[in-house]
Enzyme design. Sequence first.
Site, PDB file in Angstrom:
ATOM      1  N   HIS A 161      42.892  26.255  31.622  1.00 33.51           N
ATOM      2  CA  HIS A 161      42.128  25.543  32.657  1.00 33.51           C
ATOM      3  C   HIS A 161      42.425  24.035  32.686  1.00 33.51           C
ATOM      4  O   HIS A 161      41.609  23.257  33.189  1.00 33.51           O
ATOM      5  CB  HIS A 161      40.611  25.730  32.474  1.00 33.51           C
ATOM      6  CG  HIS A 161      40.085  27.107  32.781  1.00 33.51           C
ATOM      7  ND1 HIS A 161      40.229  28.171  31.936  1.00 33.51           N
ATOM      8  CD2 HIS A 161      39.381  27.580  33.832  1.00 33.51           C
ATOM      9  CE1 HIS A 161      39.647  29.245  32.453  1.00 33.51           C
ATOM     10  NE2 HIS A 161      39.127  28.915  33.606  1.00 33.51           N
ATOM     11  N   GLY A 210      46.470  28.785  36.191  1.00 35.14           N
ATOM     12  CA  GLY A 210      45.668  29.947  35.773  1.00 35.14           C
ATOM     13  C   GLY A 210      44.374  30.086  36.543  1.00 35.14           C
ATOM     14  O   GLY A 210      43.889  31.185  36.760  1.00 35.14           O
ATOM     15  N   HIS A 211      43.783  29.000  36.940  1.00 33.14           N
ATOM     16  CA  HIS A 211      42.592  29.049  37.799  1.00 33.14           C
ATOM     17  C   HIS A 211      42.796  28.020  38.894  1.00 33.14           C
ATOM     18  O   HIS A 211      42.770  26.826  38.652  1.00 33.14           O
ATOM     19  CB  HIS A 211      41.332  28.737  37.002  1.00 33.14           C
ATOM     20  CG  HIS A 211      40.058  29.041  37.749  1.00 33.14           C
ATOM     21  ND1 HIS A 211      39.842  28.682  39.064  1.00 33.14           N
ATOM     22  CD2 HIS A 211      38.927  29.673  37.353  1.00 33.14           C
ATOM     23  CE1 HIS A 211      38.638  29.084  39.443  1.00 33.14           C
ATOM     24  NE2 HIS A 211      38.060  29.686  38.431  1.00 33.14           N
ATOM     25  N   HIS A 276      40.408  37.865  40.375  1.00 37.05           N
ATOM     26  CA  HIS A 276      39.218  37.032  40.161  1.00 37.05           C
ATOM     27  C   HIS A 276      38.839  36.349  41.491  1.00 37.05           C
ATOM     28  O   HIS A 276      39.649  35.628  42.089  1.00 37.05           O
ATOM     29  CB  HIS A 276      39.558  36.004  39.080  1.00 37.05           C
ATOM     30  CG  HIS A 276      38.410  35.145  38.698  1.00 37.05           C
ATOM     31  ND1 HIS A 276      38.117  33.979  39.358  1.00 37.05           N
ATOM     32  CD2 HIS A 276      37.474  35.272  37.721  1.00 37.05           C
ATOM     33  CE1 HIS A 276      37.050  33.412  38.794  1.00 37.05           C
ATOM     34  NE2 HIS A 276      36.640  34.186  37.795  1.00 37.05           N
ATOM     35  N   GLU A 328      35.446  39.675  36.993  1.00 35.11           N
ATOM     36  CA  GLU A 328      34.747  38.906  38.055  1.00 35.11           C
ATOM     37  C   GLU A 328      35.571  38.950  39.325  1.00 35.11           C
ATOM     38  O   GLU A 328      35.928  37.924  39.901  1.00 35.11           O
ATOM     39  CB  GLU A 328      34.551  37.458  37.594  1.00 35.11           C
ATOM     40  CG  GLU A 328      33.902  37.342  36.240  1.00 35.11           C
ATOM     41  CD  GLU A 328      33.707  35.894  35.790  1.00 35.11           C
ATOM     42  OE1 GLU A 328      34.710  35.178  35.651  1.00 35.11           O
ATOM     43  OE2 GLU A 328      32.560  35.494  35.592  1.00 35.11           O
ATOM     44  N   GLU A 344      29.647  36.879  42.322  1.00 35.65           N
ATOM     45  CA  GLU A 344      29.384  35.582  41.683  1.00 35.65           C
ATOM     46  C   GLU A 344      29.020  34.508  42.713  1.00 35.65           C
ATOM     47  O   GLU A 344      29.637  34.428  43.786  1.00 35.65           O
ATOM     48  CB  GLU A 344      30.623  35.135  40.884  1.00 35.65           C
ATOM     49  CG  GLU A 344      30.348  33.864  40.123  1.00 35.65           C
ATOM     50  CD  GLU A 344      31.527  33.389  39.265  1.00 35.65           C
ATOM     51  OE1 GLU A 344      32.421  34.211  38.952  1.00 35.65           O
ATOM     52  OE2 GLU A 344      31.533  32.198  38.919  1.00 35.65           O
ATOM     53  N   CYS A 346      29.613  31.401  42.651  1.00 39.91           N
ATOM     54  CA  CYS A 346      30.780  30.541  42.919  1.00 39.91           C
ATOM     55  C   CYS A 346      31.703  31.153  43.973  1.00 39.91           C
ATOM     56  O   CYS A 346      32.360  30.411  44.715  1.00 39.91           O
ATOM     57  CB  CYS A 346      31.604  30.336  41.649  1.00 39.91           C
ATOM     58  SG  CYS A 346      30.904  29.142  40.515  1.00 39.91           S
ATOM     59  N   CYS A 419      29.241  27.553  35.617  1.00 40.13           N
ATOM     60  CA  CYS A 419      29.969  27.140  36.816  1.00 40.13           C
ATOM     61  C   CYS A 419      29.124  27.209  38.088  1.00 40.13           C
ATOM     62  O   CYS A 419      29.270  26.361  38.975  1.00 40.13           O
ATOM     63  CB  CYS A 419      31.207  28.018  36.976  1.00 40.13           C
ATOM     64  SG  CYS A 419      30.885  29.777  36.773  1.00 40.13           S
ATOM     65  N   CYS A 420      28.236  28.222  38.183  1.00 43.83           N
ATOM     66  CA  CYS A 420      27.555  28.445  39.471  1.00 43.83           C
ATOM     67  C   CYS A 420      26.526  27.368  39.809  1.00 43.83           C
ATOM     68  O   CYS A 420      26.536  26.848  40.938  1.00 43.83           O
ATOM     69  CB  CYS A 420      26.918  29.831  39.483  1.00 43.83           C
ATOM     70  SG  CYS A 420      28.111  31.166  39.264  1.00 43.83           S
TER      71      CYS A 420
HETATM   72  O1  FUB Z   1      36.955  29.997  34.818  1.00 43.09           O
HETATM   73  C1  FUB Z   1      36.094  29.012  35.365  1.00 43.09           C
HETATM   74  C2  FUB Z   1      34.907  29.667  36.019  1.00 43.09           C
HETATM   75  O2  FUB Z   1      34.186  30.381  35.025  1.00 43.09           O
HETATM   76  C3  FUB Z   1      35.226  30.707  37.055  1.00 43.09           C
HETATM   77  O3  FUB Z   1      35.426  30.218  38.331  1.00 43.09           O
HETATM   78  C4  FUB Z   1      34.038  31.579  36.978  1.00 43.09           C
HETATM   79  O4  FUB Z   1      34.245  32.832  37.566  1.00 43.09           O
HETATM   80  C5  FUB Z   1      33.781  31.665  35.501  1.00 43.09           C
HETATM   81  O5  FUB Z   1      34.569  32.631  34.913  1.00 43.09           O
HETATM   82 ZN    ZN Z   2      30.279  30.576  38.909  1.00 49.34          ZN
END
Ligand code: FUB
Ligand code: ZN
Length: 682
Positions: A161, A210-211, A276, A328, A344, A346, A419-420
């Site tokens: 990340h 990765g994200h 994801h 997720e 989720e 997010c 995160c949310c």
């Molecule tokens: O990986 C960062 C955040 O944490 C993701 O966007 C969420 O789904 C949670 O896994």
């Molecule tokens: Zn979240």
Amino acid sequence: MLTSKSFLFLLGLTGTLPLAAQQRADYPIQAVPFTKVKLTDNFWQPRLQTNTSVTIPASFQRCEATNRVKNFEMAAAHSGKFATTYPFDDTDIYKTLEGASYSLSLEPDKKLEAYLDELIAKVGAAQEPDGYLYTARTIDPAHPHAWAGKERWEKERELSHELYNSGHLYEAAVAYYQATGKKNLLNIALKNADLVCATFGPGKRAVAPGHEIVEMGLVKLYRATGKPEYLSTAKFFIEQRGHYKGYDAKSTDVWRSGQYWQDDKPVVAQTEAVGHAVRAEYLYSAMADVAALTGDKALLAAVDTIWNNMVAKKMYVTGGTGAVGGGERFGDNYELPNATAYNETCASVADIYWNQRMFQLHGDAKYADIMEKVLYNGLISGVGLDGKSFFYSNAMQIKNSTGFKDTEPARSGWFDCSCCPTNLARLFPSLPGYVYGQKGRDIYVNLFVSGSTDLAVQNKAVRLTQQNNYPWQGDLKFTVNQAATSDFNLLVRIPGWARNEAMPSNLYTFATPSAEKVVIKVNGQPIDYQLRNGYAVLVRKWKKNDMVEVNLPMEVRTVVAHPRVLDDAGKVALQRGPVMYCAEWKDNDGRASNIIVPAGTTFTATPKPDVLNGITELSATVPVVKLDVANNSINTVRQTLTAIPYYAWANRGKGEMTVWFPQQVTDVELVTRPAKDVSQGK
Ligand code: FUB
Ligand code: ZN
């Protein structure tokens, strides 16, 4: 709020910009910025207030109490031990900073600004001299977080990340600069972005992040500075997907195939929303951005195809996405289970970003229909009425018989992976920015929220005012106000649900068509109007105080799902206006899973100003299944079904909830043994 021109000037960049950057391509439709839209309504405005007065302070307090701030302090001191769980915990600070910045843009607050400056100084102190910023490594580079890898970026494709943290930093930095004109956070972000651009790119390192989110963040920096490297690096990252050699293309495992990261195929070959869900929807948002800014047609075609797949096969009736908890992630086509729905929060936030961009690309009301569905349902269910309790996942059904084990039955103040809450904190204050769009003389109205906006149409000032009691009532009033006569086209979205379309696909349909028509009047006179891409197009030379009235039929409708959604077979959901309803234990004699809604049930809609901060409640007399344990028998009795807006569930304790209702006794799930460890209510 600074204009982009003054921003470029302040950065000293105007003289050096290449022509291409100065005359860059962009979205054909511009969103009217949130700072130009003032809300005065009773639905969103109180929520925005709560976000400012409760959610944001609570978020900062929790970032401090859970050592997220301490991580930055330790990174600055190069001593200590990373004190939270995840390497992306830095982003909770960035996201709250972003939300607080938007809040400051709407409502200056010197005390809050001073606090943000202190926090920004801590962020800056944690940055390494070359711009690298990642507390999970900097605190103790010899012992980085287990997900981080020994060397910088070495685990970026997987779970480090590092670039995800950067993306959220960039978004926060632009927001704070735009709110205050201060460059403290922006300079930190630019230094980091310059390192990222120097590290990754053609002939340099390559990775599919990765994200995703660094791509969206880079685009924001590009818009702010005009520096072409930011856009080209965003594009580069998007184009890296699908080239990693270590996956097994034949594997059905989402990780081994690379699908989890949307990395199984180059993006232009992707046709389905996969993996994801938050990652995916940030990627799709960035694809839209880059397609708009570069005119890349293949990218545009791919993002259109993926959108169609999601809306036709992978979205809950509440607008939630990401059906599967493990990973997720998006499930297969039509895999939309209720008892284990993940959804989720997010992912709903990401979906708003994505659909806004799709609207700006295409000017079709179907994207705003989805935004509206997500906003009024699957997104705001994520936060409690108190503004400081949150759902991470948003259930579609809570069954007592499962002991509440399958899904999250109650909101929490914070999570290890939080995160949310912080994602909501940044979305809410920017909400006014989703109400209007403009393309030259075309003014689009996407959301119906009382308030006003000041626009410039062909250099003439126009004030547009909305008055309504949406989402509870369908009579909408728009007043046009300007000194002189003005030539422009008002495009008012006629929601799909008011045109017999439950969804802009065949995933959900209304059980019976409605004969009710949308009526539009100008200055009291009914008019014939043309419908273009879901918008009523009102072409006119507008005069001061011209008034448009739009009447949307607010009947209670029953929704059915596509037959391939097995979990919804034989069931209906309830909708009134944009609001989806659910039955909760509290109003229904302690249960929700025993309620039957036969075809032809008649509902009454009653305003309840004192219930759940003011809702319209639905009621009907329906059969419910009752157990007579003493006589070992089951029967049905007539009972009043009371349904509340889905977003408002779980604000009165823990118990059963359902969105989908069987129409016949054959579809009632007759597993009724209550789990022993479960108590209903508080
Ligand atoms: O990986 C960062 C955040 O944490 C993701 O966007 C969420 O789904 C949670 O896994
Ligand atoms: Zn979240």
